[in-house]
Write a protein that holds these residues in place. Structure first.
Motif, PDB file in Angstrom:
ATOM      1  N   ARG A  86      -9.907   6.399  -3.522  1.00  0.00           N
ATOM      2  CA  ARG A  86     -11.210   6.778  -2.958  1.00  0.00           C
ATOM      3  C   ARG A  86     -11.217   6.688  -1.434  1.00  0.00           C
ATOM      4  NH1 ARG A  86     -12.904   3.721  -7.518  1.00  0.00           N
ATOM      5  NH2 ARG A  86     -13.048   1.869  -6.183  1.00  0.00           N
ATOM      6  N   ARG A  87     -10.561   5.670  -0.909  1.00  0.00           N
ATOM      7  CA  ARG A  87     -10.591   5.433   0.538  1.00  0.00           C
ATOM      8  C   ARG A  87      -9.701   6.397   1.316  1.00  0.00           C
ATOM      9  NH1 ARG A  87      -7.025   2.347   3.306  1.00  0.00           N
ATOM     10  NH2 ARG A  87      -6.343   1.236   1.422  1.00  0.00           N
ATOM     11  N   ASP A  88      -8.604   6.856   0.712  1.00  0.00           N
ATOM     12  CA  ASP A  88      -7.613   7.619   1.465  1.00  0.00           C
ATOM     13  C   ASP A  88      -7.343   9.006   0.877  1.00  0.00           C
ATOM     14  OD1 ASP A  88      -5.626   8.114   3.400  1.00  0.00           O
ATOM     15  OD2 ASP A  88      -4.062   7.414   2.060  1.00  0.00           O
ATOM     16  N   GLU A 123       0.829  -1.207   0.000  1.00  0.00           N
ATOM     17  CA  GLU A 123       0.000   0.000   0.000  1.00  0.00           C
ATOM     18  C   GLU A 123       0.860   1.252   0.000  1.00  0.00           C
ATOM     19  OE1 GLU A 123      -2.693   2.291   3.206  1.00  0.00           O
ATOM     20  OE2 GLU A 123      -3.456   0.280   2.702  1.00  0.00           O
ATOM     21  N   THR A 174      -9.051   1.964  -5.445  1.00  0.00           N
ATOM     22  CA  THR A 174      -9.640   1.824  -4.110  1.00  0.00           C
ATOM     23  C   THR A 174      -8.902   2.694  -3.098  1.00  0.00           C
ATOM     24  OG1 THR A 174     -10.337  -0.443  -4.595  1.00  0.00           O
ATOM     25  CG2 THR A 174     -10.199   0.195  -2.267  1.00  0.00           C
TER      26      THR A 174
END
Length: 931
Positions: free
Chosen positions: A499-501, A423, A496
């Motif tokens: 959008r998430r972070d 990540e 992902t």
């Protein structure tokens, strides 16, 4: 052709820089803009609104003034008188470079000018005859501008007449190369890889300040280059005469190199050439290798002829010993080791150690600096300086199999890589894409982009990590455009994460009003994904090991670099990672200085703070929160010392210690220091050193009057209790008036046991436990000829002998051997308590001298943990003038089993002062109060 707007902007900036900082308001900026636009109207129209807006952007960075602790012994002031007569050619080139090419705003340049002037003011005049020396320390936060400071000092020092400048640039070639390149660009003005002398803009080697077209300064010859450290044989064949030429030498802290340099300098000692040659030695990363960490022989000191210092420390001191006129200035972000250097060392062969005896200068970071306090915030909700942590910290929990804590040399990291590292790499790819999009919008090109992976100190293990990361990025690059499952998986993973972070973090940071221009404009996902192939192509070819054995070098001088740097010590010591956005950090050093130095993610993040990320463990996050507080504590101490005109030799600097297994500094650096635990349980802190300057005296008198007024309505001592004060006493006093007195009291920082801040912290902690909730406040009467009226009663002042045996001088610290009469500590106790204290004292004497009264320690054991005693003293210093009054206090804390422990690491000066205060408690009664 002259541009009207640029003309008006220049006029405005000059006018504002000549305006006091506190007056640079929005209204003032508009007023100046209006005036400048009118002046420039002779050239062309200038829109006042646009000019005022530009000025607000240019003056939006605030830089606090540095804090200086000075020692004027043997210093001859000169700079103020000579400054206007010095042709600051090097400095003016550097200043213009910062403002026109390096992108500095006016106020940071102004602050740098002031800070470097402060250093110059404490150096000696290079033309001063005879022997002289300066030992100073400049410290500031990691990546906050220390290199700019010493570059400015070097410029001004050479302009003023310093002939030889030696820069000790860390212990590895990467840092030395980076330092040499920086000085080539911003000081010399030519590339030392191409030439050894200036061509005044006409040569192929001219770079940086050398291309500005300003008046050429005096020639400085470098004996080192970006490709080569100092070599004695090269220097011997160079036609450089130190007596006639200015010289710059940038070297690593290698024993052999420093010895070769000393051997070359020996050639100039035969005709006493070095005797009159002023030397400026700048020690970068001065807490690393420069400190003598070798323990002195048993029962001896570092001054003993048998003591053999560590190699680098010895080599530095040997260099300094060769010069009669020298200035040593240490630079570091972590002064925890430097302030532990014994200040009294005087070795027969090497002379004094590197203790900053002349000055300590603390640089406070500018408002746009992103340091540990801003990144990690403070968890204490009652603090006035609470800062919400930035939402850029990501906790690592899955590394134990891949990179176990405490792994040994030769460890091979398991596969696959932990998902947290995957990540982090994804975040770096996205961050780089965002920066490229933003740069393209502005019509420019993206700058450098770096990622730090700092998980092990072992080079073999680092190489294995490089291989894993390189393979991972190559797979991402090769599969990104594929429409199969692998390509879909990579694209889905990044989308992902976006959008998430990335989206919520940008939204939150953009809404904050304390980050200035650190947050860039929003970028939509399609824009970022559009440049991902370009990013992956660049970074897959630039995964590098940066350590003592690898050949990789981070060269940021060419085209923008996108790089993943995997390393250890090299990355934790001064090496700058340009455009650092993502850090993956596991190493759990427990030393303040090592932890802070590893924090390469701190620094300036203009326009991209929102895409920076730090992946680390909770343990390290907790440590850094603590370190941020410790750094503030150190700054508070230095500020207090400076305000009270104390010196580095007079004051023991204190550093908080305590959480988990965190150490103040590496164990080897603690040989000359001691860990002290302050609980105040059963102790009697007192002001053995009292301030006598006008402001302090006025403040402390008013505080004492306010305290008397606050307790006037409280109870008098009941019959049957001890009252030796013969003055003014009130009991059943709540703790608030006592704490209010302490909070405002102006105390000398040399009162190592009676710092009001520590006392308040302890009282608060005990009060929360139901202790120290009931106080007795006593203003003691003495036998001095002077008296005061206190709440309607006449109280005679006390007399205390000045330990220096010199006449009282207003404004100088008034130091006494003892302040408290031991009998005063019995105030408020019952007769039974007093007798038990007498018996305890006799028992402790164990057949010693006859006991006439209980000891203070025995009395404190008799007092209830609920009760505190504050004893106040109005001291007649013996000047014969009733208006000369010195205020002191002592607090008699009862013994308790529930005491809060305050642990501090203290240097030798602190220990000396503490020993003095402890010995004072055993000296008995002051002479004037002896019956």
């Amino acid at each position: 052709m002259i541009d009207a707007f640029d003309m008006a902007l220049g006029i405005s900036e000059n006018a504002l820089l000549n305006t006091p900082r506190t007056e640079r308001t929005a209204d003032k900026l508009r007023q100046v803009a209006t005036f400048a636009a009118e002046v420039a109207s002779a050239v062309g129209f200038v829109n006042v609104d646009e000019l005022a807006t530009r000025l607000e952007e240019r003056f939006d960075v605030w830089v606090p003034r540095p804090v200086a602790v000075l020692n004027s012994d043997q210093h001859e002031p000169w700079y103020a008188a000579r400054r206007d007569k010095i042709a600051f050619d090097y400095w003016e080139r550097y200043r213009k470079w910062l403002t026109t090419r390096a992108g500095w705003k006016p106020q940071p340049v102004e602050a740098l000018h002031e800070a470097t002037d402060l250093v110059m003011d404490r150096l000696e005049d290079p033309g001063r005859p005879g022997s002289w020396s300066t030992y100073g320390l400049v410290y500031g936060q990691v990546q906050s501008g220390k290199t700019a400071n010493y570059t400015g000092v070097i410029c001004k020092a050479v302009d003023a007449g310093y002939h030889l400048v030696i820069v000790l640039a860390g212990r590895n070639e990467s840092l030395r190369n980076q330092t040499q390149a920086r000085l080539d660009l911003e000081f010399l003005g030519f590339n030392t890889r191409v030439t050894r002398h200036r061509a005044d803009g006409a040569g192929l080697g001219d770079i940086g300040v050398g291309l500005l077209g300003l008046h050429p300064p005096v020639q400085v010859f470098p004996l080192t280059t970006t490709e080569s450290d100092f070599k004695r044989n090269v220097a011997l064949t160079t036609a450089v005469d130190l007596r006639k030429n200015r010289v710059l030498i940038v070297v690593k802290k290698y024993k052999s190199i420093l010895e070769n340099l000393a051997a070359w300098l020996e050639n100039f000692t035969k005709d006493q050439a070095l005797a009159e040659l002023p030397l400026l030695l700048v020690d970068d990363e001065a807490d690393d290798a420069s400190i003598d960490t070798r323990k002195a022989p048993n029962n001896k000191t570092h001054s003993d002829p048998e003591h053999d210092p560590t190699a680098i420390n010895k080599a530095i001191r040997q260099l300094l010993k060769m010069f009669d006129r020298k200035a040593y200035v240490a630079y570091t972000a972590t002064p925890f080791g430097n302030i532990f250097i014994p200040h009294t060392t005087d070795h027969p062969e090497l002379g004094p150690d590197l203790f900053p005896n002349s000055f300590v200068l603390a640089l406070k970071p500018p408002s746009n600096y992103c340091g540990p306090e801003r990144v990690f915030g403070f968890e204490d909700p009652t603090s006035d300086e609470v800062r919400q942590p930035l939402p850029i910290i990501k906790q690592i929990k899955d590394h134990s199999v891949w990179m176990p804590d405490g792994h040994k040399n030769g460890h091979r990291p398991a596969t696959p890589m932990p998902s947290s590292l995957v990540e982090a790499i994804d975040a770096f790819v996205l961050a780089t894409a965002v920066r490229k999009v933003r740069a393209a919008r502005a019509g420019g090109r993206a700058g450098h982009n770096s990622m730090l992976i700092h998980v092990t100190r072992f080079t073999e293990t680092q190489s294995a990590v490089v291989s894993q990361v390189r393979q991972h990025l190559a797979t991402m690059r090769d599969t990104w455009g594929e429409r199969g499952s692998l390509g879909n998986s990579v694209r889905k993973r990044l989308s992902t994460l976006w959008r998430r972070d990335f989206v919520p973090v940008h939204r939150e940071l953009a809404a904050r009003d304390d980050l200035g221009d650190a947050v860039g404009d929003p970028v939509v996902m399609s824009e970022a994904l559009g440049v991902i192939p370009e990013v992956l192509a660049e970074v897959a070819e630039n995964v590098r090991a940066i350590n003592g054995t690898a050949q990789d070098v981070l060269d940021y001088r060419s085209a923008p670099l996108t790089v993943v740097a995997v390393g250890g010590d090299k990355l934790s010591r001064g090496l700058t990672l340009e455009g650092l956005t993502v850090s993956y950090y596991l190493r759990a050093s427990r030393a303040y200085d090592t932890l802070l130095q590893m924090g390469r993610w701190f620094g300036f993040r203009s326009g991209y703070l929102d895409v920076t990320r730090l992946y680390t463990t909770k343990e390290l996050t907790d440590y850094y929160v603590h370190i941020a507080r410790a750094n503030r504590e150190l700054m508070d101490v230095v500020t207090t010392v400076a305000e009270n005109n104390a010196t580095p030799r007079d004051v023991g600097l204190k550093i908080e210690d305590g959480i988990g297994q965190l150490q103040v500094t590496a164990a080897v650096k603690r040989r000359a220091a001691t860990t002290l635990t302050f609980t105040f349980s059963g102790e009697r802190p007192e002001t053995l050193v009292m301030l006598t300057d006008t402001a302090s005296s006025k403040t402390n008198r008013e505080l004492l009057d306010n305290l008397v007024e606050a307790v006037a309505g409280c109870d008098q001592l009941p019959d049957g209790t001890v009252n030796s004060a013969n003055g003014y006493v009130r009991t059943n006093v709540p703790p608030e008036p006592v704490k209010a007195f302490l909070a405002g009291f102006r105390a000398s920082p040399r009162n190592v046991q009676a710092a009001p801040r520590f006392l308040i912290e302890y009282i608060d902690a005990q009060q929360a436990k139901g202790e120290l909730v009931n106080w007795t406040v006593a203003l003691v009467a003495g036998k001095a000829p002077t008296t005061d009226v206190v709440d309607g009663s006449t109280v005679r002042r006390v007399t205390r002998r000045n330990t220096s045996s010199t006449p009282y001088v207003s404004g100088q610290d008034y130091e006494v051997g003892v302040l408290v009469n031991p009998a005063d500590e019995a105030i408020g106790l019952t007769a039974d308590q007093f007798e038990r204290a007498v018996a305890r004292t006799r028992a402790e004497a164990d057949g010693g001298k006859a006991v006439k009264r209980p000891s203070g320690r025995a009395l404190r054991r008799e007092r209830s943990p609920r009760d505190g005693l504050m004893v106040l003293y109005r001291v007649d210093p013996g000047s014969g003038r009733p208006d000369e009054l010195v205020i002191g206090f002592a607090i008699s804390f009862p013994q308790t089993d529930n005491a809060k422990k305050l642990r501090y690491k203290a240097n030798s000066v602190f220990i000396e002062n503490l020993a003095k205060s402890l010995r004072a408690q055993e000296l008995g009664l002051p002479e004037d109060d002896t019956e």
